[in-house]
Design a protein around this motif. Structure first.
Motif, PDB file in Angstrom:
ATOM      1  N   THR A 256       2.768 -12.649 -16.659  1.00 49.68           N
ATOM      2  CA  THR A 256       3.172 -13.255 -17.929  1.00 49.68           C
ATOM      3  C   THR A 256       4.463 -14.040 -17.826  1.00 49.68           C
TER       4      THR A 256
ATOM      5  N   ASP B   6       7.526 -16.851 -24.504  1.00 45.89           N
ATOM      6  CA  ASP B   6       7.578 -15.670 -25.359  1.00 45.89           C
ATOM      7  C   ASP B   6       7.679 -16.021 -26.835  1.00 45.89           C
TER       8      ASP B   6
ATOM      9  N   ARG C 107      -1.020 -14.279 -37.829  1.00 43.15           N
ATOM     10  CA  ARG C 107      -2.364 -14.638 -37.349  1.00 43.15           C
ATOM     11  C   ARG C 107      -3.294 -14.900 -38.528  1.00 43.15           C
TER      12      ARG C 107
ATOM     13  N   TRP D  65      -5.302 -10.724 -16.365  1.00 47.21           N
ATOM     14  CA  TRP D  65      -5.543  -9.287 -16.346  1.00 47.21           C
ATOM     15  C   TRP D  65      -6.957  -8.997 -15.866  1.00 47.21           C
TER      16      TRP D  65
ATOM     17  N   ILE E 128     -10.104  -7.494 -35.692  1.00 48.54           N
ATOM     18  CA  ILE E 128      -9.172  -7.087 -34.648  1.00 48.54           C
ATOM     19  C   ILE E 128      -8.486  -5.762 -34.976  1.00 48.54           C
TER      20      ILE E 128
ATOM     21  N   ASP F  78      -5.376  -4.029 -35.079  1.00 45.50           N
ATOM     22  CA  ASP F  78      -3.980  -4.468 -35.074  1.00 45.50           C
ATOM     23  C   ASP F  78      -3.123  -3.622 -34.143  1.00 45.50           C
TER      24      ASP F  78
ATOM     25  N   TRP G 249      -3.586  -4.822 -30.599  1.00 45.34           N
ATOM     26  CA  TRP G 249      -2.974  -6.137 -30.428  1.00 45.34           C
ATOM     27  C   TRP G 249      -1.459  -6.027 -30.364  1.00 45.34           C
TER      28      TRP G 249
ATOM     29  N   ILE H 287      -0.019  -4.978 -27.045  1.00 47.07           N
ATOM     30  CA  ILE H 287       0.112  -5.997 -26.007  1.00 47.07           C
ATOM     31  C   ILE H 287       0.866  -7.218 -26.518  1.00 47.07           C
TER      32      ILE H 287
ATOM     33  N   PRO I 164       6.448  -8.465 -25.361  1.00 46.59           N
ATOM     34  CA  PRO I 164       6.576  -9.021 -24.017  1.00 46.59           C
ATOM     35  C   PRO I 164       6.916  -7.974 -22.958  1.00 46.59           C
TER      36      PRO I 164
ATOM     37  N   ARG J  88       3.798  -6.140 -22.106  1.00 48.09           N
ATOM     38  CA  ARG J  88       2.899  -6.952 -21.272  1.00 48.09           C
ATOM     39  C   ARG J  88       3.336  -6.903 -19.818  1.00 48.09           C
ATOM     40  N   ARG J  89       4.660  -7.011 -19.592  1.00 51.87           N
ATOM     41  CA  ARG J  89       5.145  -7.006 -18.206  1.00 51.87           C
ATOM     42  C   ARG J  89       4.977  -5.639 -17.574  1.00 51.87           C
TER      43      ARG J  89
ATOM     44  N   LEU K  35       2.466  -3.662 -18.198  1.00 53.32           N
ATOM     45  CA  LEU K  35       1.053  -3.621 -17.798  1.00 53.32           C
ATOM     46  C   LEU K  35       0.847  -4.412 -16.510  1.00 53.32           C
ATOM     47  N   ASP K  36       1.519  -5.563 -16.410  1.00 57.64           N
ATOM     48  CA  ASP K  36       1.464  -6.331 -15.165  1.00 57.64           C
ATOM     49  C   ASP K  36       1.876  -5.469 -13.982  1.00 57.64           C
TER      50      ASP K  36
ATOM     51  N   LEU L 174      -8.016  -1.768 -21.416  1.00 58.86           N
ATOM     52  CA  LEU L 174      -7.411  -3.087 -21.192  1.00 58.86           C
ATOM     53  C   LEU L 174      -8.489  -4.165 -21.273  1.00 58.86           C
TER      54      LEU L 174
ATOM     55  N   VAL M 162      -8.358  -7.429 -23.636  1.00 59.09           N
ATOM     56  CA  VAL M 162      -8.603  -8.793 -23.163  1.00 59.09           C
ATOM     57  C   VAL M 162      -9.707  -9.443 -23.983  1.00 59.09           C
TER      58      VAL M 162
ATOM     59  N   LEU N 136      -8.269 -10.656 -27.212  1.00 59.16           N
ATOM     60  CA  LEU N 136      -7.512 -11.894 -27.015  1.00 59.16           C
ATOM     61  C   LEU N 136      -8.476 -13.075 -26.955  1.00 59.16           C
TER      62      LEU N 136
END
Lengths: 116, 116
Positions: free
Chosen positions: A6, A11, A23, A96, B9, B11, B14, B17, B20, B23-24, B26-27, B82, B86, B89
DNA sequence: CTTGATGTGCAACCAAACATTGCAGGAGGA
DNA sequence: TCCTCCTGCAATGTTTGGTTGCACATCAAG
Protein backbone atom coordinates in the motif's frame (compact mmCIF):
# COMPACT_ATOMS: atom_id res chain seq x y z
CA UNK A 1 8.67 -4.29 -6.56
CA UNK A 2 8.06 -2.99 -3.08
CA UNK A 3 7.67 -4.98 0.09
CA UNK A 4 4.73 -2.97 1.41
CA UNK A 5 1.93 -3.07 -1.11
CA UNK A 6 0.00 0.00 0.00
CA UNK A 7 3.00 2.30 -0.09
CA UNK A 8 1.92 3.54 -3.50
CA UNK A 9 -1.52 4.52 -2.22
CA UNK A 10 -2.56 8.09 -1.60
CA UNK A 11 -3.77 7.89 1.99
CA UNK A 12 -5.85 11.07 1.73
CA UNK A 13 -7.91 9.73 -1.13
CA UNK A 14 -8.28 6.41 0.64
CA UNK A 15 -9.47 7.90 3.89
CA UNK A 16 -11.93 10.06 1.95
CA UNK A 17 -13.69 6.97 0.63
CA UNK A 18 -12.92 5.01 3.78
CA UNK A 19 -15.73 6.68 5.69
CA UNK A 20 -19.04 4.83 5.25
CA UNK A 21 -21.10 8.04 5.24
CA UNK A 22 -18.95 9.53 2.50
CA UNK A 23 -19.22 6.34 0.43
CA UNK A 24 -23.00 6.54 0.62
CA UNK A 25 -22.88 10.21 -0.24
CA UNK A 26 -20.93 9.34 -3.39
CA UNK A 27 -23.52 6.67 -4.16
CA UNK A 28 -26.31 9.22 -3.88
CA UNK A 29 -24.48 11.85 -5.86
CA UNK A 30 -23.87 9.34 -8.65
CA UNK A 31 -27.43 8.03 -8.56
CA UNK A 32 -29.05 11.47 -8.66
CA UNK A 33 -26.43 13.26 -10.68
CA UNK A 34 -25.56 15.69 -7.89
CA UNK A 35 -27.06 17.04 -4.70
CA UNK A 36 -26.87 19.59 -1.89
CA UNK A 37 -26.02 19.14 1.78
CA UNK A 38 -29.72 19.38 2.57
CA UNK A 39 -30.90 16.95 -0.10
CA UNK A 40 -28.26 14.37 0.85
CA UNK A 41 -29.07 14.64 4.55
CA UNK A 42 -32.67 13.63 3.76
CA UNK A 43 -31.44 10.25 2.55
CA UNK A 44 -28.83 9.65 5.26
CA UNK A 45 -29.01 9.14 9.03
CA UNK A 46 -26.87 12.18 9.88
CA UNK A 47 -27.53 15.90 10.13
CA UNK A 48 -27.07 18.43 7.35
CA UNK A 49 -24.06 19.93 9.09
CA UNK A 50 -22.29 16.59 9.22
CA UNK A 51 -22.97 16.17 5.49
CA UNK A 52 -21.60 19.64 4.81
CA UNK A 53 -18.34 18.76 6.55
CA UNK A 54 -18.06 15.53 4.58
CA UNK A 55 -18.67 17.44 1.36
CA UNK A 56 -15.80 19.74 2.33
CA UNK A 57 -13.56 16.69 2.78
CA UNK A 58 -14.58 15.22 -0.57
CA UNK A 59 -14.04 18.63 -2.15
CA UNK A 60 -10.52 18.88 -0.69
CA UNK A 61 -9.49 15.64 -2.41
CA UNK A 62 -11.36 16.70 -5.58
CA UNK A 63 -13.83 13.83 -5.54
CA UNK A 64 -16.69 16.33 -5.83
CA UNK A 65 -16.90 19.96 -6.82
CA UNK A 66 -19.50 22.60 -5.93
CA UNK A 67 -21.50 25.03 -8.08
CA UNK A 68 -23.75 27.77 -6.73
CA UNK A 69 -27.29 27.54 -8.13
CA UNK A 70 -29.46 30.32 -6.82
CA UNK A 71 -29.51 30.08 -3.08
CA UNK A 72 -28.35 26.47 -3.00
CA UNK A 73 -24.96 24.86 -3.51
CA UNK A 74 -25.04 21.75 -5.66
CA UNK A 75 -22.18 19.22 -5.59
CA UNK A 76 -21.34 16.84 -8.43
CA UNK A 77 -18.93 13.92 -8.59
CA UNK A 78 -15.64 14.39 -10.40
CA UNK A 79 -15.66 11.32 -12.63
CA UNK A 80 -11.93 11.31 -13.30
CA UNK A 81 -10.99 11.51 -9.63
CA UNK A 82 -13.48 8.84 -8.64
CA UNK A 83 -11.99 6.71 -11.38
CA UNK A 84 -8.59 7.17 -9.76
CA UNK A 85 -10.02 6.16 -6.38
CA UNK A 86 -11.56 3.04 -7.90
CA UNK A 87 -8.22 2.20 -9.49
CA UNK A 88 -6.57 2.41 -6.06
CA UNK A 89 -9.18 0.14 -4.51
CA UNK A 90 -8.59 -2.39 -7.25
CA UNK A 91 -4.82 -2.17 -6.92
CA UNK A 92 -4.92 -3.01 -3.21
CA UNK A 93 -7.41 -5.78 -3.83
CA UNK A 94 -5.42 -7.43 -6.57
CA UNK A 95 -2.17 -7.03 -4.61
CA UNK A 96 -3.59 -8.87 -1.61
CA UNK A 97 -5.18 -11.39 -3.91
CA UNK A 98 -1.79 -12.00 -5.49
CA UNK A 99 -0.19 -12.59 -2.11
CA UNK A 100 -2.90 -15.02 -1.14
CA UNK A 101 -2.41 -17.07 -4.29
CA UNK A 102 1.35 -17.03 -3.88
CA UNK A 103 0.95 -18.22 -0.30
CA UNK A 104 -1.42 -20.93 -1.40
CA UNK A 105 1.12 -22.17 -3.94
CA UNK A 106 3.92 -22.17 -1.39
CA UNK A 107 1.73 -24.04 1.06
CA UNK A 108 0.92 -26.62 -1.58
CA UNK A 109 4.59 -27.02 -2.45
CA UNK A 110 5.51 -27.57 1.20
CA UNK A 111 2.79 -30.12 1.59
CA UNK A 112 4.01 -31.99 -1.51
CA UNK A 113 7.62 -32.02 -0.32
CA UNK A 114 6.60 -33.37 3.06
CA UNK A 115 4.40 -36.08 1.62
CA UNK A 116 6.83 -37.05 -1.15
CA UNK B 1 -31.04 -4.14 -7.25
CA UNK B 2 -30.64 -1.49 -4.58
CA UNK B 3 -30.35 2.25 -5.01
CA UNK B 4 -27.46 2.65 -2.61
CA UNK B 5 -24.59 0.53 -3.78
CA UNK B 6 -22.73 0.16 -0.49
CA UNK B 7 -25.78 -1.01 1.42
CA UNK B 8 -24.58 -4.58 0.97
CA UNK B 9 -21.20 -3.79 2.50
CA UNK B 10 -20.21 -4.85 5.98
CA UNK B 11 -19.09 -1.53 7.45
CA UNK B 12 -17.07 -3.17 10.21
CA UNK B 13 -14.97 -5.15 7.77
CA UNK B 14 -14.47 -2.15 5.53
CA UNK B 15 -13.45 0.18 8.34
CA UNK B 16 -11.01 -2.46 9.53
CA UNK B 17 -9.13 -2.26 6.24
CA UNK B 18 -9.89 1.46 5.88
CA UNK B 19 -7.17 2.41 8.34
CA UNK B 20 -3.78 2.85 6.65
CA UNK B 21 -1.83 1.39 9.58
CA UNK B 22 -3.99 -1.71 9.57
CA UNK B 23 -3.57 -2.11 5.82
CA UNK B 24 0.21 -2.03 6.24
CA UNK B 25 -0.04 -4.49 9.10
CA UNK B 26 -1.90 -6.88 6.81
CA UNK B 27 0.80 -6.35 4.19
CA UNK B 28 3.49 -7.28 6.70
CA UNK B 29 1.57 -10.25 8.05
CA UNK B 30 1.11 -11.57 4.52
CA UNK B 31 4.72 -10.91 3.55
CA UNK B 32 6.19 -12.58 6.63
CA UNK B 33 3.53 -15.21 7.17
CA UNK B 34 2.53 -13.85 10.57
CA UNK B 35 3.91 -11.66 13.32
CA UNK B 36 3.58 -10.34 16.86
CA UNK B 37 2.70 -6.87 18.11
CA UNK B 38 6.36 -6.31 18.87
CA UNK B 39 7.68 -7.55 15.52
CA UNK B 40 5.15 -5.51 13.56
CA UNK B 41 5.90 -2.36 15.54
CA UNK B 42 9.55 -2.63 14.46
CA UNK B 43 8.48 -2.10 10.84
CA UNK B 44 5.86 0.60 11.46
CA UNK B 45 6.04 4.19 12.77
CA UNK B 46 3.75 3.53 15.76
CA UNK B 47 4.22 2.00 19.18
CA UNK B 48 3.69 -1.64 20.08
CA UNK B 49 0.58 -0.73 22.09
CA UNK B 50 -1.02 0.95 19.10
CA UNK B 51 -0.29 -2.15 17.04
CA UNK B 52 -1.81 -4.33 19.75
CA UNK B 53 -5.05 -2.34 19.60
CA UNK B 54 -5.14 -2.63 15.81
CA UNK B 55 -4.57 -6.37 16.08
CA UNK B 56 -7.55 -6.54 18.44
CA UNK B 57 -9.66 -4.72 15.83
CA UNK B 58 -8.52 -7.04 13.05
CA UNK B 59 -9.18 -10.02 15.32
CA UNK B 60 -12.74 -8.82 16.06
CA UNK B 61 -13.60 -8.87 12.36
CA UNK B 62 -11.71 -12.17 11.93
CA UNK B 63 -9.14 -10.82 9.49
CA UNK B 64 -6.38 -12.24 11.71
CA UNK B 65 -6.31 -14.81 14.46
CA UNK B 66 -3.85 -15.24 17.33
CA UNK B 67 -1.96 -18.27 18.62
CA UNK B 68 0.11 -18.33 21.79
CA UNK B 69 3.67 -19.51 21.16
CA UNK B 70 5.68 -19.61 24.33
CA UNK B 71 5.68 -16.15 25.80
CA UNK B 72 4.73 -14.46 22.56
CA UNK B 73 1.44 -14.17 20.73
CA UNK B 74 1.69 -14.64 16.98
CA UNK B 75 -1.03 -13.40 14.63
CA UNK B 76 -1.74 -14.82 11.18
CA UNK B 77 -4.01 -13.59 8.40
CA UNK B 78 -7.28 -15.41 7.83
CA UNK B 79 -7.08 -15.96 4.08
CA UNK B 80 -10.80 -16.56 3.62
CA UNK B 81 -11.82 -13.40 5.45
CA UNK B 82 -9.25 -11.28 3.63
CA UNK B 83 -10.62 -12.74 0.43
CA UNK B 84 -14.07 -11.52 1.45
CA UNK B 85 -12.67 -8.06 2.18
CA UNK B 86 -11.01 -7.95 -1.24
CA UNK B 87 -14.29 -9.00 -2.83
CA UNK B 88 -16.03 -6.07 -1.11
CA UNK B 89 -13.41 -3.63 -2.34
CA UNK B 90 -13.87 -4.93 -5.86
CA UNK B 91 -17.65 -4.82 -5.63
CA UNK B 92 -17.70 -1.15 -4.64
CA UNK B 93 -15.13 -0.35 -7.28
CA UNK B 94 -16.99 -2.05 -10.08
CA UNK B 95 -20.32 -0.59 -8.90
CA UNK B 96 -18.98 2.96 -9.07
CA UNK B 97 -17.30 2.18 -12.35
CA UNK B 98 -20.62 0.93 -13.68
CA UNK B 99 -22.41 4.11 -12.65
CA UNK B 100 -19.77 6.24 -14.29
CA UNK B 101 -20.11 4.38 -17.56
CA UNK B 102 -23.91 4.47 -17.43
CA UNK B 103 -23.82 8.21 -16.80
CA UNK B 104 -21.47 8.68 -19.72
CA UNK B 105 -23.83 6.77 -21.99
CA UNK B 106 -26.83 8.80 -20.84
CA UNK B 107 -24.91 12.00 -21.40
CA UNK B 108 -23.98 10.88 -24.88
CA UNK B 109 -27.59 9.99 -25.66
CA UNK B 110 -28.79 13.40 -24.51
CA UNK B 111 -26.19 15.10 -26.62
CA UNK B 112 -27.25 13.08 -29.67
CA UNK B 113 -30.94 13.89 -29.19
CA UNK B 114 -30.19 17.58 -28.87
CA UNK B 115 -27.98 17.66 -31.93
CA UNK B 116 -30.22 15.43 -34.03
C1' DC C 1 16.54 -20.26 42.36
C1' DT C 2 17.64 -15.59 41.40
C1' DT C 3 18.70 -12.20 37.98
C1' DG C 4 18.00 -9.94 33.78
C1' DA C 5 16.14 -9.41 29.26
C1' DT C 6 12.09 -9.72 26.44
C1' DG C 7 7.01 -9.99 25.38
C1' DT C 8 2.53 -9.03 26.80
C1' DG C 9 -1.40 -6.49 29.05
C1' DC C 10 -3.80 -2.71 31.51
C1' DA C 11 -4.81 2.21 32.68
C1' DA C 12 -4.58 7.11 32.15
C1' DC C 13 -4.11 10.62 29.07
C1' DC C 14 -3.96 13.43 24.48
C1' DA C 15 -5.35 14.82 19.84
C1' DA C 16 -7.97 14.46 15.77
C1' DA C 17 -12.23 13.12 13.45
C1' DC C 18 -17.27 12.33 13.22
C1' DA C 19 -21.48 14.12 14.74
C1' DT C 20 -24.65 17.00 17.38
C1' DT C 21 -27.33 21.38 18.83
C1' DG C 22 -28.07 26.27 18.46
C1' DC C 23 -27.98 30.45 16.17
C1' DA C 24 -27.09 34.01 12.60
C1' DG C 25 -27.33 35.45 7.78
C1' DG C 26 -28.60 35.42 2.68
C1' DA C 27 -31.81 34.51 -1.24
C1' DG C 28 -36.39 33.52 -3.20
C1' DG C 29 -41.70 33.64 -3.25
C1' DA C 30 -46.43 35.21 -1.32
C1' DT D 1 -42.38 43.27 3.78
C1' DC D 2 -42.79 38.77 5.78
C1' DC D 3 -42.06 34.09 5.72
C1' DT D 4 -39.60 30.22 4.27
C1' DC D 5 -35.71 27.62 3.02
C1' DC D 6 -30.88 26.87 2.38
C1' DT D 7 -26.34 27.83 3.93
C1' DG D 8 -22.49 28.88 7.30
C1' DC D 9 -20.23 29.39 11.88
C1' DA D 10 -19.35 28.27 16.84
C1' DA D 11 -19.50 25.39 20.94
C1' DT D 12 -19.83 20.80 22.53
C1' DG D 13 -19.84 15.67 22.96
C1' DT D 14 -18.10 11.03 21.67
C1' DT D 15 -15.30 7.80 19.36
C1' DT D 16 -10.86 6.42 17.58
C1' DG D 17 -5.84 6.29 16.83
C1' DG D 18 -1.81 7.15 19.43
C1' DT D 19 1.24 7.88 23.44
C1' DT D 20 3.49 7.08 28.08
C1' DG D 21 4.02 4.49 32.30
C1' DC D 22 3.77 0.55 34.97
C1' DA D 23 2.82 -4.29 36.28
C1' DC D 24 3.07 -9.16 35.20
C1' DA D 25 4.66 -13.46 32.84
C1' DT D 26 8.24 -16.31 30.65
C1' DC D 27 12.65 -17.87 29.02
C1' DA D 28 17.77 -18.20 29.45
C1' DA D 29 21.85 -17.63 32.18
C1' DG D 30 24.43 -17.63 36.23
Amino acid sequence: MSTTVTAVIDDELWSAIGDPTRRRMLDLLLAEGGGTATSLSEHLPVTRQAIAKHLAVLDRVHLVHPSAEGREKRYRVDDAQLGRAVAQLNSVGTAWDGRLQRIRKIAEAIQRSQNG
